[in-house]
Design an enzyme around this catalytic site. Structure first.
Site: not given
Ligand SMILES: Cc1c2[nH]c(c1CCC(=O)O)Cc1[nH]c(c(CCC(=O)O)c1C)Cc1[nH]c(c(CCC(=O)O)c1C)Cc1[nH]c(c(C)c1CCC(=O)O)C2
Length: 355
Positions: A51, A87, A162
């Site tokens: 990444r 996401d 959101y």
């Molecule tokens: C609420 C929600 C989101 N995204 C998601 C949800 C529902 C699941 C849950 O309740 O946790 C779903 C999600 N987001 C991501 C996945 C990938 C598949 C998996 O491994 O589960 C899945 C299934 C990747 C991601 N989505 C995100 C990351 C982190 C980004 C990074 O690695 O830079 C990943 C791997 C970003 C994201 N996107 C979202 C959040 C709250 C965040 C985290 C913010 C942070 O702390 O950085 C919204």
């Protein structure tokens, strides 16, 4: 040969015959299947490496990266299912909503949706908007062989939270203000999101996903009567729209103890449970005819190995009488989790439940 067959040299069976899909269908299994929400992501050094220098949303649009990141936890942990790397806001971005995922914060929406004029900005999603998803799933199913791929989407309420707040929120005050203050606009917004979500899930299933999970992560913020009146119709619309494909539909939210019975009514085949309600009690609340998924507290993985095993035994004991159990955490893998603790957990559940 697929990622999981390299170790055994066995001919791959079809995903249909996997322990994961059998458990979802409430059929007998050779062992309790395991996968982890957020298994693909920051807990893995190989994820951070690929990444590097690529923004989150940009990586979701690159089939080569999506394929690699989705496969990483399957290779490393031997989990029973892959979850498509994406996401919940990807379909919204694809229809032109001006949003971004800010590192350490989450999805941020430039112009929140709070009026009828704002709602008009949410157009239909077509397969062409997410051609990279179709391409990535085609690549993935080839690599995965017999390991099933789970597609997913955000549920209407969680997406609305959101869009209306403009970003992550603790109290969901703008969302609830709209829900209570303009029920008609609220219902139209959720209906619109249900259509977008259903279209996005269809793309994933048609491309080869073997199951789908609807994440209603923040719906636990609602009282049961409000959930029933203001959210259930939209979630039900999503599940109904993909019912005819016959792939298992999983429904998950956090803090949903009081909602479990109504969540079951939305139409999923499998209900995800967080760690606050033991699985035997969750089964009583959800009612018959559905498998359950869960529910080890993700924070338990920070405890010593013996404690992790003891807490896992508690989950498995509560699941012993269930009609279909998929082992998972009660919410996503926490970013600083030791990946080896996850690998050990998969092995432990497989060993303890092997028949
Ligand atoms: C609420 C929600 C989101 N995204 C998601 C949800 C529902 C699941 C849950 O309740 O946790 C779903 C999600 N987001 C991501 C996945 C990938 C598949 C998996 O491994 O589960 C899945 C299934 C990747 C991601 N989505 C995100 C990351 C982190 C980004 C990074 O690695 O830079 C990943 C791997 C970003 C994201 N996107 C979202 C959040 C709250 C965040 C985290 C913010 C942070 O702390 O950085 C919204």
């Amino acid at each position: 040969m697929s990622v999981n067959d390299e170790a055994t040299g066995q001919q791959p069976a079809a995903p249909y015959d996997s322990a994961f899909l059998k458990a979802c269908r409430r059929e007998p299994v050779p062992h309790t299947p395991v996968w982890f929400m957020r298994q693909a992501g920051r807990s893995l050094p190989e994820y951070r490496k690929v990444r590097e220098g690529t923004a989150m949303l940009e990586s979701c649009m690159r089939p080569d990266l999506v394929t690699e990141i989705t496969l990483q936890p399957v290779r490393r942990h031997g989990v029973d299912a892959a979850i498509y790397f994406s996401d919940i806001v990807v379909p919204l971005k694809a229809i032109g909503v001006d949003l971004d995922i800010k590192p350490g914060v989450g999805p941020v929406v430039e112009r929140p949706i709070r009026s009828r004029a704002d709602l008009a900005r949410l157009r239909d999603l077509t397969p062409d908007d997410v051609a990279y998803v179709t391409e990535a799933i085609g690549m993935l199913t080839g690599e995965l062989g017999a390991t099933p791929l789970i597609g997913f989407a955000g549920a209407p309420f969680t997406l609305a939270s959101y869009l209306v707040e403009g970003g992550p929120s603790r109290n969901h005050e703008h969302t609830k203000a709209l829900m209570y203050g303009d029920p008609e606009l609220w219902a139209d917004l959720l209906d619109r999101l249900a259509e977008i979500t259903a279209a996005f899930l269809k793309v994933q299933i048609e491309a080869g996903a073997s199951a789908v999970q609807l994440f209603d992560s923040w719906v636990g913020a609602l009282a049961p009567a409000d959930y029933r009146r203001s959210v259930l119709p939209a979630s039900r619309k999503v599940f109904d729209a993909v019912a005819s494909y016959g792939v298992p539909r999983i429904h998950f939210g956090v803090g949903t103890g009081e909602l479990l019975g109504i969540l079951g009514e939305a139409g999923a085949d499998v209900v995800g449970v967080d760690w606050r309600v033991p699985l035997d009690e969750a089964a009583r609340r959800v009612g018959p005819g559905k498998a359950l998924q869960g529910n080890l507290d993700p924070a338990v993985l920070f405890a010593p190995r013996e404690a992790v095993e003891a807490k896992t035994d508690e989950v498995l004991a509560a699941a012993a009488g269930l009609d279909g159990h998929v082992f998972n955490l009660g919410h996503g893998v926490l970013p600083t989790t030791d990946p080896d603790a996850l690998t050990r957990l998969v092995e432990y559940v497989h060993t303890r439940t092997a028949v």
